[in-house]
Motif scaffolding. Structure first.
Motif, PDB file in Angstrom:
ATOM      1  N   HIS A   9       0.857  -1.186   0.000  1.00 14.33           N
ATOM      2  CA  HIS A   9       0.000   0.000   0.000  1.00 14.33           C
ATOM      3  C   HIS A   9       0.895   1.240   0.000  1.00 14.33           C
ATOM      4  O   HIS A   9       1.336   1.660  -1.056  1.00 14.33           O
ATOM      5  N   ASP A  69      -1.706  -0.170  -3.614  1.00 19.40           N
ATOM      6  CA  ASP A  69      -3.099   0.261  -3.646  1.00 19.40           C
ATOM      7  C   ASP A  69      -3.287   1.624  -2.988  1.00 19.40           C
ATOM      8  O   ASP A  69      -2.507   1.999  -2.106  1.00 19.40           O
ATOM      9  N   ASP A  70      -4.313   2.303  -3.414  1.00 17.11           N
ATOM     10  CA  ASP A  70      -4.906   3.495  -2.804  1.00 17.11           C
ATOM     11  C   ASP A  70      -4.465   4.829  -3.400  1.00 17.11           C
ATOM     12  O   ASP A  70      -5.261   5.741  -3.521  1.00 17.11           O
ATOM     13  N   HIS A 123      -8.216   2.187  -8.900  1.00 15.20           N
ATOM     14  CA  HIS A 123      -8.523   1.441  -7.668  1.00 15.20           C
ATOM     15  C   HIS A 123      -9.946   1.846  -7.262  1.00 15.20           C
ATOM     16  O   HIS A 123     -10.221   2.047  -6.097  1.00 15.20           O
ATOM     17  N   HIS A 127     -13.624   4.027  -3.555  1.00 17.18           N
ATOM     18  CA  HIS A 127     -13.056   2.990  -2.691  1.00 17.18           C
ATOM     19  C   HIS A 127     -14.111   2.332  -1.792  1.00 17.18           C
ATOM     20  O   HIS A 127     -13.975   2.327  -0.558  1.00 17.18           O
ATOM     21  N   PRO A 164     -10.727  -2.562  -4.718  1.00 20.37           N
ATOM     22  CA  PRO A 164     -10.576  -2.049  -3.350  1.00 20.37           C
ATOM     23  C   PRO A 164     -11.250  -2.969  -2.335  1.00 20.37           C
ATOM     24  O   PRO A 164     -12.216  -3.662  -2.651  1.00 20.37           O
ATOM     25  N   GLY A 165     -10.722  -2.962  -1.113  1.00 22.89           N
ATOM     26  CA  GLY A 165     -11.413  -3.601   0.006  1.00 22.89           C
ATOM     27  C   GLY A 165     -11.337  -5.116   0.088  1.00 22.89           C
ATOM     28  O   GLY A 165     -11.721  -5.689   1.091  1.00 22.89           O
TER      29      GLY A 165
HETATM   30 ZN   LIG Z   1      -7.528   0.109  -1.152  1.00 23.04          ZN
END
Ligand SMILES: [Zn+2]
Length: 262
Positions: A9, A69-70, A123, A127, A164-165
């Motif tokens: 991340h 990610d993010d 992404h 989110h 995501p998630g």
């Molecule tokens: Zn994420």
């Protein structure tokens, strides 16, 4: 076909976990200090394994995909430069609603990452933490919106994304494909690659704040033990999420949507 992908991340300066990405202890678990990330890459490189682009055709030499990610600022502040020391490139997946917000990359930084040869992907836009439950229409909307924002910024078609998630389903893949995504990373700790229509689906192995360089190298090498550990944990969590249902997601949403940073 089997491919190994690592899911990072944020990469942050020593003890500065709040500087990049989503705020909160829950998110910090997935953030790595830059020195630790450098150790990971050195250990992977010592195995004669290289990090390559998911768009590169398969080759004989050992390689992996490194993904983030993010869209936290650590991408430009730390991750890209450390990868480049090895001549490697990373995949940076951006939650487009956050672009330019405190702790996240802005448009110019996305352009710079792209210009330096890194791969920029979606992404989602907002989110959603339980992506597989938001319904087909909203899924399509999340993919299309984020893809068009990034395509506009970079003036080229964005064809790659990550979910995501961690909640994944066939519908998640189908809607990504329908929106024009050709490569989709989820968070299932598996190395098997398969296709949904024209979209190739890759699993990923999770890297956490305290994942050692030796473990990152072992996963990259394809060692079974650390990969099976993740697989067992993943399935246990999946069962817990099912049993916990709404309560689990509500707590996560509270953490992730918290405004303001510490
Ligand atoms: Zn994420």
């Amino acid at each position: 076909m089997k491919r190994i992908a690592l899911m990072y991340h944020d990469i942050v300066a020593a003890k500065d976990f709040a500087s990049s990405g989503f705020a909160g202890a829950d998110a910090d678990i997935y953030k790595l200090e830059a020195a630790r990330f450098s150790e990971h890459l050195k250990a992977i490189s010592d195995e004669k394994i290289a990090a390559v682009s998911a768009f590169e055709p398969e080759s004989e030499s050992a390689n992996i995909f490194i993904t983030f990610d993010d869209g936290g600022r650590g991408a430009i502040e730390h991750a890209a430069g450390i990868l480049e020391k090895h001549g490697w490139r990373g995949h940076f997946f951006i939650a487009t609603d956050r672009i330019g917000m405190d702790g996240f990359v802005n448009e110019d930084e996305i352009k710079e990452l792209d210009a330096r040869g890194h791969i920029i992907g979606s992404h989602s836009a907002s989110h959603p933490l339980r992506f597989s439950s938001i319904g087909r229409g909203k899924m399509l909307d999340e993919w299309r919106t984020s893809r068009s924002i990034l395509s506009e910024i970079l003036q080229k078609e964005i064809r790659i994304a990550s979910v995501p998630g961690g909640h994944f389903s066939n519908e998640v893949a189908e809607t990504a494909e329908e929106s024009g995504i050709e490569v989709l990373f989820n968070s299932e700790p598996v190395a098997d690659v398969y296709s949904v229509g024209k979209c190739r689906i890759f699993g990923r192995y999770t890297i956490k704040q305290n994942t050692s360089a030796a473990e990152a190298a072992a996963i990259s090498r394809g060692d079974l033990a650390p990969r099976l550990r993740q697989f067992a944990l993943w399935n246990a969590k999946k069962a817990a999420k099912k049993a916990g249902g709404e309560a689990y997601v509500t707590i996560r949403e509270k953490i992730f949507n918290r405004k303001g940073r510490k």
